[in-house]
Design an enzyme around this catalytic site. Structure first.
Site, mmCIF file in Angstrom:
data_model
loop_
_atom_site.group_PDB
_atom_site.id
_atom_site.type_symbol
_atom_site.label_atom_id
_atom_site.label_comp_id
_atom_site.label_asym_id
_atom_site.label_seq_id
_atom_site.Cartn_x
_atom_site.Cartn_y
_atom_site.Cartn_z
ATOM 1 N N ASP A 58 77.412 78.804 3.411
ATOM 2 C CA ASP A 58 77.023 78.567 4.801
ATOM 3 C C ASP A 58 75.498 78.501 4.791
ATOM 4 O O ASP A 58 74.828 79.501 4.533
ATOM 5 C CB ASP A 58 77.520 79.714 5.684
ATOM 6 C CG ASP A 58 77.056 79.571 7.140
ATOM 7 O OD1 ASP A 58 76.139 78.756 7.412
ATOM 8 O OD2 ASP A 58 77.608 80.280 7.992
ATOM 9 N N SER A 139 67.355 62.747 10.611
ATOM 10 C CA SER A 139 68.067 61.760 11.431
ATOM 11 C C SER A 139 67.032 60.888 12.125
ATOM 12 O O SER A 139 65.876 61.296 12.278
ATOM 13 C CB SER A 139 68.904 62.503 12.482
ATOM 14 O OG SER A 139 69.434 61.596 13.425
ATOM 15 N N TYR A 152 69.694 68.905 19.032
ATOM 16 C CA TYR A 152 69.867 68.191 17.752
ATOM 17 C C TYR A 152 68.573 67.462 17.388
ATOM 18 O O TYR A 152 68.079 67.556 16.259
ATOM 19 C CB TYR A 152 71.031 67.204 17.888
ATOM 20 C CG TYR A 152 71.336 66.418 16.633
ATOM 21 C CD1 TYR A 152 71.950 67.018 15.540
ATOM 22 C CD2 TYR A 152 71.022 65.059 16.550
ATOM 23 C CE1 TYR A 152 72.242 66.292 14.391
ATOM 24 C CE2 TYR A 152 71.313 64.327 15.404
ATOM 25 C CZ TYR A 152 71.929 64.947 14.329
ATOM 26 O OH TYR A 152 72.209 64.227 13.198
ATOM 27 N N LYS A 156 66.137 68.210 14.139
ATOM 28 C CA LYS A 156 65.919 67.178 13.116
ATOM 29 C C LYS A 156 64.437 66.810 13.011
ATOM 30 O O LYS A 156 63.948 66.460 11.928
ATOM 31 C CB LYS A 156 66.783 65.945 13.420
ATOM 32 C CG LYS A 156 68.282 66.192 13.260
ATOM 33 C CD LYS A 156 68.642 66.473 11.805
ATOM 34 C CE LYS A 156 70.137 66.567 11.574
ATOM 35 N NZ LYS A 156 70.483 66.803 10.164
#
Ligand code: NDP
Length: 260
Positions: A58, A139, A152, A156
């Site tokens: 993890d 991304s 998100y 990123k």
């Protein structure tokens, strides 16, 4: 001589999608692969296919990385690929006005903390040889604002920046450890399946998702893997701190096209 012959490569989130494709591309070039994921069944299946090793990892868990460090003390290539969008929980509102602090933190915990911990481990594991390649999967969302997925995008963007800190730190230390980021967009992986569905409207949904993409299609995990392979190999020996887009041309222009 294959491009990654003799190199030990650890890939996070490699049970499926982009991580799976990277593991396969690296294995085909002679690398010794360590497939890691929280999805043990999927990860073991990929590892078995490649005659590779699986480790449960993890990426957000510091203890897991400490265990990896004792089990894999030397490394040539790390791909920090595991990541979540935050929509996995079913929560649909991620805009800056209404996103929950809980989801904001969870997305950063996995995407950003996971990448930080991975880089920290890799520098130590590569220090012995004084060389290596760290590849961070960011991304296109890390390069522009995404109002509907603010957590998100923020996580990123931070990965993009941390990549450069790692690259410069390693260079300052006299280490030939390179660190670069890849910025994909619209890569057809299982991550997209809940949004695309498998009903009769699937093709129409796919067309709608890629209508603003200049190349008018989704990218494939194998296309991202080809770029990761370049960064992992000695062909990219002079590349560090770089950011490479893989987005069908989205970031080449602007949705607000200038008038003629
Ligand atoms: P997928 O969701 O298909 O695969 C991600 C894998 O990571 C899954 O096996 C998942 O396991 C695993 N994972 C999730 N959380 C953790 C964790 N804490 N530790 C270790 N493994 C974990 O994603 P993609 O292949 O599509 O994406 C891979 C990377 O590429 C991500 O960082 C993503 O943000 C980035 N990316 C993807 C794009 C795309 O269009 N697909 C575009 C831009 C960037 P489980 O299934 O059990 O949750």
């Amino acid at each position: 001589m294959r491009k990654l012959q003799g190199k030990t490569c650890l890939i996070t989130g490699a049970a499926r999608g982009i991580g799976d494709a990277i593991a396969r591309a690296f294995a085909a070039e002679g690398a010794e692969i360590i497939v890691t994921d929280i999805n043990e069944e999927g990860g073991r299946a990929v590892a078995d296919d490649l005659d590779a090793r699986f480790e449960r990892l993890d990426v957000s868990d510091e203890n897991d990385w400490a265990r990896i460090a004792t089990r894999i003390p030397t490394l040539d290539v790390l791909v920090n690929n595991a990541g979540i969008t935050g929509f996995e929980t079913g929560e649909t509102v991620h805009d800056p006005e209404n996103a929950s602090l809980e989801t904001w933190r969870e997305v950063h915990r996995i995407n950003l903390d996971g990448t930080f911990l991975g880089c920290r481990y890799a520098i130590k594991a590569m220090r012995g040889k004084g060389a290596g390649s760290i590849i961070n999967i960011s991304s296109r969302s890390g390069m522009v604002g995404i109002p509907g997925a603010a957590a998100y995008a923020s996580s990123k963007a931070a990965i993009r920046n941390h990549t450069k800190s790692v690259a410069l730190y390693c260079a300052q230390q006299g280490l030939n450890i390179r660190c670069n980021s890849i910025h994909p967009a619209a890569i057809l992986t299982p991550m997209w399946e809940p949004m695309l569905g498998d009903g009769p409207d699937r093709e129409a949904r796919i067309a709608a998702f890629v209508s603003d993409t200049p190349l008018k299609r989704f990218g494939t995990p194998e296309e991202v893997a080809a770029l990761a392979l370049l960064l992992a190999s000695d062909n990219a020996a002079y590349m560090t701190g770089a950011e490479l887009t893989m987005d069908g041309g989205i970031l080449a222009g602007s949705a607000a096209a200038p008038g003629s």
